[in-house]
Design a protein around this motif. Structure first.
Motif, short mmCIF file in Angstrom:
data_model
loop_
_atom_site.label_atom_id
_atom_site.label_comp_id
_atom_site.label_asym_id
_atom_site.label_seq_id
_atom_site.Cartn_x
_atom_site.Cartn_y
_atom_site.Cartn_z
N ASN A 127 23.56 -17.34 -3.96
CA ASN A 127 23.11 -18.59 -3.27
C ASN A 127 23.06 -19.86 -4.54
N LEU A 128 23.82 -19.67 -5.56
CA LEU A 128 23.94 -21.15 -5.85
C LEU A 128 25.02 -22.18 -5.50
N ASN A 129 26.30 -20.84 -5.31
CA ASN A 129 27.26 -21.57 -4.79
C ASN A 129 27.16 -22.61 -3.16
N LEU A 130 26.17 -21.82 -2.39
CA LEU A 130 25.69 -22.78 -1.35
C LEU A 130 25.00 -24.06 -1.37
N VAL A 131 24.21 -24.31 -2.72
CA VAL A 131 23.65 -25.45 -3.51
C VAL A 131 24.56 -26.73 -3.77
N ASN A 155 37.83 -23.20 -5.80
CA ASN A 155 37.06 -23.68 -4.45
C ASN A 155 36.25 -22.86 -4.17
N SER A 156 35.14 -22.70 -5.41
CA SER A 156 33.95 -21.80 -5.19
C SER A 156 33.67 -22.40 -6.32
N LEU A 157 32.16 -21.92 -6.58
CA LEU A 157 31.52 -21.96 -7.67
C LEU A 157 31.79 -20.71 -8.30
N THR A 158 31.43 -19.57 -7.57
CA THR A 158 31.59 -18.03 -8.24
C THR A 158 33.02 -17.85 -8.02
N ASN A 159 33.94 -18.28 -7.52
CA ASN A 159 35.42 -18.10 -8.09
C ASN A 159 35.53 -18.69 -10.08
N GLY A 160 34.37 -20.28 -9.23
CA GLY A 160 35.18 -20.94 -11.11
C GLY A 160 34.32 -20.07 -11.70
N GLY A 202 31.11 -20.25 -22.90
CA GLY A 202 31.51 -21.40 -23.40
C GLY A 202 31.98 -22.20 -22.86
N GLU A 203 32.42 -22.19 -21.79
CA GLU A 203 33.75 -23.50 -20.81
C GLU A 203 32.27 -23.42 -19.88
N ALA A 204 33.17 -24.75 -19.08
CA ALA A 204 31.93 -25.32 -17.93
C ALA A 204 32.53 -25.78 -16.69
N LEU A 205 32.02 -25.84 -16.37
CA LEU A 205 32.96 -26.15 -14.45
C LEU A 205 32.04 -27.36 -14.03
N ILE A 206 32.61 -28.41 -14.02
CA ILE A 206 32.83 -30.45 -13.77
C ILE A 206 32.83 -30.05 -11.92
#
Length: 225
Positions: A75-79, A94-99, A106-110
């Motif tokens: 659901n967060l990925n849909l946002v 290609n997606s938040l879930t994959n990332g 400790g790492e992050a996604l931009i």
């Protein structure tokens, strides 16, 4: 006790962006001296959100331990549908879930909707619990001023939580994304972080679930923003 997810969305709004800048002691005289035009402008602000949960039966803490952990991330990925996801390792997904599956705690996604990334070394955004190097304010500011979102995979007691920084207030989008998950085995609390004064308040579900402290509001299927 039957299995129950306690899902908590902490929010902080209208935080001053200059709080993410280096301290005045490290600034040049020119940086400290604000012009009249600067003074007359409203202070730019940002929001941050902390997403966490408790598997109440076992008192395990972290988004990943919840029965609905997969649904939460989907659901967060849909946002952020149609956004780009770049890790602090410079890997792209290609997606938040994959990332989130592929980055370390400790790492992050931009998260960006364009090809423009902040002009910083993305690796400097990583937090290191062992060396006690935490969030670096200047680097976070660079990300959100670029128009991107920054999503940390934060350490939790039994896995990870999520920590989101945003120049805009996207609380309504998050609220609408998570509310459909509410049922008798998934209780959702929306929490004003400014009112949570202690670790005891943070973990209120372990001792006062049905009488939460001021600032924690339970969300039901009929709840409106």
């Amino acid at each position: 006790m039957t299995s129950m997810d306690i899902f908590k969305l902490f929010f902080n709004h209208d935080l001053r962006l200059d709080k993410l800048a280096k301290r005045n002691a490290n600034k040049t005289k020119e940086e400290v001296e604000a012009t009249l035009d600067d003074f007359m402008q409203p202070d730019p602000t940002f929001s941050k959100f902390y997403i966490t949960g408790t598997l109440l039966k076992d008192e395990k803490f972290g988004i990943n331990v919840l029965d609905k952990s997969k649904a939460i991330l989907e659901n967060l990925n849909l946002v952020f549908k149609n956004y780009q996801f770049t890790a602090t390792t410079n890997d792209s997904f290609n997606s938040l879930t994959n990332g989130l599956t592929n980055i370390q705690i400790g790492e992050a996604l931009i998260i960006s909707d364009n090809d423009r990334l902040p002009e910083i070394d993305l690796a400097t955004l990583t937090i290191d619990e062992e060396s006690k190097v935490g969030h670096k304010k200047d680097e976070i500011r660079s990300v959100i001023e670029s128009g991107a979102y920054l999503l940390y995979k934060e350490p939790a007691h039994h896995g990870f939580d999520l920590h989101l920084f945003s120049e805009e207030n996207i609380y309504p989008r998050l609220f609408e994304a998570f509310k459909p998950l509410v049922d008798k085995e998934f209780r959702f609390f929306s929490i004003n972080n400014k009112r949570m004064r202690s670790e005891r308040h943070f973990y209120f579900e372990t001792w006062t679930l049905d009488n939460p402290p001021h600032g924690a509001e339970e969300v039901f299927s009929e709840t409106e923003i």
